[in-house]
Structures are given as C-alpha cells and as structure tokens.
Design a protein around this motif. Structure first.
Motif, PDB file in Angstrom:
ATOM      1  N   GLU A  30     -89.318 -18.730  18.997  1.00  0.00           N
ATOM      2  CA  GLU A  30     -88.480 -18.027  18.028  1.00  0.00           C
ATOM      3  C   GLU A  30     -89.347 -17.302  16.997  1.00  0.00           C
ATOM      4  N   THR A  32     -92.418 -16.446  17.448  1.00  0.00           N
ATOM      5  CA  THR A  32     -93.189 -15.431  18.169  1.00  0.00           C
ATOM      6  C   THR A  32     -92.399 -14.142  18.329  1.00  0.00           C
ATOM      7  N   LEU A  33     -91.132 -14.259  18.687  1.00  0.00           N
ATOM      8  CA  LEU A  33     -90.288 -13.082  18.858  1.00  0.00           C
ATOM      9  C   LEU A  33     -90.109 -12.351  17.525  1.00  0.00           C
ATOM     10  N   GLN A  34     -89.948 -13.116  16.449  1.00  0.00           N
ATOM     11  CA  GLN A  34     -89.826 -12.496  15.133  1.00  0.00           C
ATOM     12  C   GLN A  34     -91.122 -11.793  14.747  1.00  0.00           C
ATOM     13  N   GLU A  36     -93.240 -10.401  16.786  1.00  0.00           N
ATOM     14  CA  GLU A  36     -93.331  -9.159  17.552  1.00  0.00           C
ATOM     15  C   GLU A  36     -92.516  -8.054  16.892  1.00  0.00           C
ATOM     16  N   ALA A  75     -91.071  -6.438  26.829  1.00  0.00           N
ATOM     17  CA  ALA A  75     -91.283  -7.878  27.022  1.00  0.00           C
ATOM     18  C   ALA A  75     -90.844  -8.293  28.426  1.00  0.00           C
ATOM     19  N   LEU A  78     -90.434 -12.293  29.463  1.00  0.00           N
ATOM     20  CA  LEU A  78     -89.499 -13.214  28.823  1.00  0.00           C
ATOM     21  C   LEU A  78     -88.365 -13.620  29.756  1.00  0.00           C
ATOM     22  N   ASP A  82     -84.586 -15.802  25.882  1.00  0.00           N
ATOM     23  CA  ASP A  82     -85.485 -15.287  24.852  1.00  0.00           C
ATOM     24  C   ASP A  82     -85.380 -13.767  24.737  1.00  0.00           C
ATOM     25  N   TYR A  83     -85.196 -13.099  25.872  1.00  0.00           N
ATOM     26  CA  TYR A  83     -85.079 -11.642  25.844  1.00  0.00           C
ATOM     27  C   TYR A  83     -83.835 -11.219  25.070  1.00  0.00           C
ATOM     28  N   LEU A  86     -84.661 -11.379  21.425  1.00  0.00           N
ATOM     29  CA  LEU A  86     -85.534 -10.273  21.035  1.00  0.00           C
ATOM     30  C   LEU A  86     -84.768  -8.954  21.013  1.00  0.00           C
ATOM     31  N   CYS A  97     -85.602  -2.026  23.185  1.00  0.00           N
ATOM     32  CA  CYS A  97     -86.231  -3.195  23.796  1.00  0.00           C
ATOM     33  C   CYS A  97     -86.060  -3.098  25.308  1.00  0.00           C
TER      34      CYS A  97
END
Length: 214
Positions: A30, A32-34, A36, A75, A78, A82-83, A86, A97
């Motif tokens: 979580e 990590t996605l933020q 990015e 990404a 993912l 998770d995708y 994101l 995205c």
C-alpha cells in the motif's frame, strides 16, 4: 519464509546509493503504490522521444522535444487487487495507469514499476525477471523505474545468486533476466558521462519486509 539479514540490507543500501539509486524502506505494498503516485506527481511530464500520432503534446522539455500532456504510470507486474488500488489513485491525480500494451506508449512513460527476484549487496544490484514484454518495457522506456525488492531476498554477492540464474536458464527456452545497477548510464561518447541514454533517468528501489505479488 526467509529471514532478513540487517547487515546485507545496510550494505545493499550503501552500494545502491553509490550508483545513484534512491533506496526507500517501506512497510507494505500500500505504501509502495502511494510512493509511486507521489513520485509521478512530483516529476516533470515525460518527454515524447518518438512520434505518437493523435497524442496531444505539451511544452518542450529539456531536450527541446514535446512533453506529454497526461502523465503515465505503468505497472504490468501488479496483481489485479493492487492494480485496482493504483489505478484509482492515478485517476484521482489525472494520470493514465496501464498494465499492458506498453508498446503503444514507446514515446515515453513517466514511472514504471518492476519487481526484483533478488538483490546483490556487494553492488546494489537488482535481478529482474523480464520475460514478459510489458514488464521489460516498464523498466526500459520509463523515465523513472521503481523496483520492489524483498529484504529477505538480498544476497551477499553475485556468486550467491548463481543457482537462481541456473534455475531460470534451465527452466525456459529463452529468458530476459536483467541485472540492474543504478539508472541508465554511459560514457561512450568522448568519455562524457550521460544518464538515461539507454534507459531510465532515475532508479528507485523499494525494500519491503512483507510478501508481495509479482
């Protein structure tokens, strides 16, 4: 689950910093996605280094070529859950995205997310499985490449990952395993160092303690 060796983590961070990689230790995917999304928000729009018919063009970048109007986050590695997280964050920021079809955006991508199979503490190197074309492009044509690496998968040196490489080479007819150390750099032209000529301008490495889906 493999244990984390703090000494290897410390050595990896030190060596990665020496080759101009940005290393961040984050608690989970979580965060990590933020990260990015935040990195994409803070950077200037990607320069369009190739023509894309029908794509709106923004102001000229440092290389005197047009920039994209809409920033792009890629990404391909993912999982769906998770995708979706994101993609929602990107939509709120006005970013595009993408998970596949990166070949359509060869003119330039702002941030690409990849996952490393292993890290090498002696050189700050990440071993990335690039068998999938979209995964390969995410780490090649993005201005900023973010690589996620589990702390427990950091090895002392290159000989320590020899068995991993042998298994990959013996399991497939062809592989695109890549060893990445810092952002793209060359001094081929008159021995003048240049960054980003053959790949990303920046490399960010996210060190995680928990499991991730790749």
């Amino acid at each position: 689950m493999p244990t984390v060796n703090p000494e290897l983590v410390e050595a990896f961070c030190a060596k990665a910093a020496l080759v101009n990689a940005v290393v961040q230790e984050l608690p989970n995917m979580e965060a990590t996605l933020q990260y990015e999304v935040d990195v994409c928000e803070q950077k200037s729009p990607a320069e369009m280094l190739d023509d894309e018919p029908g794509t709106p063009k923004g102001p000229l970048g440092p290389n005197k070529v047009p920039t994209r109007v809409q920033k792009i986050v890629a990404a391909p590695s993912l999982d769906d859950a998770d995708y979706a997280v994101l993609e929602k964050e990107c939509q709120e920021k006005g970013f595009l995205c993408i998970k596949n079809g990166l070949r359509k955006y060869l003119a330039g991508i702002d941030v690409g997310l990849s996952f490393a199979e292993a890290g090498v503490a002696a050189s700050g190197t990440c071993m990335v499985d690039n068998d999938n074309e979209d995964v390969r492009l995410a780490g090649m044509i993005s201005e900023i490449n973010i690589i996620v690496l589990k702390k427990s998968e950091i090895y002392p040196d290159l000989p320590s990952i020899a068995d991993l490489l042998r298994k990959r080479m013996s399991s497939y007819l062809g592989t695109f395993t890549t060893l990445i150390t810092g952002p793209s750099r060359t001094a081929d032209i008159e021995r003048v160092a240049a960054v980003g000529v053959h790949g990303p301008l920046e490399l960010h490495i996210i060190l995680l303690e928990d499991q991730h889906n790749a």
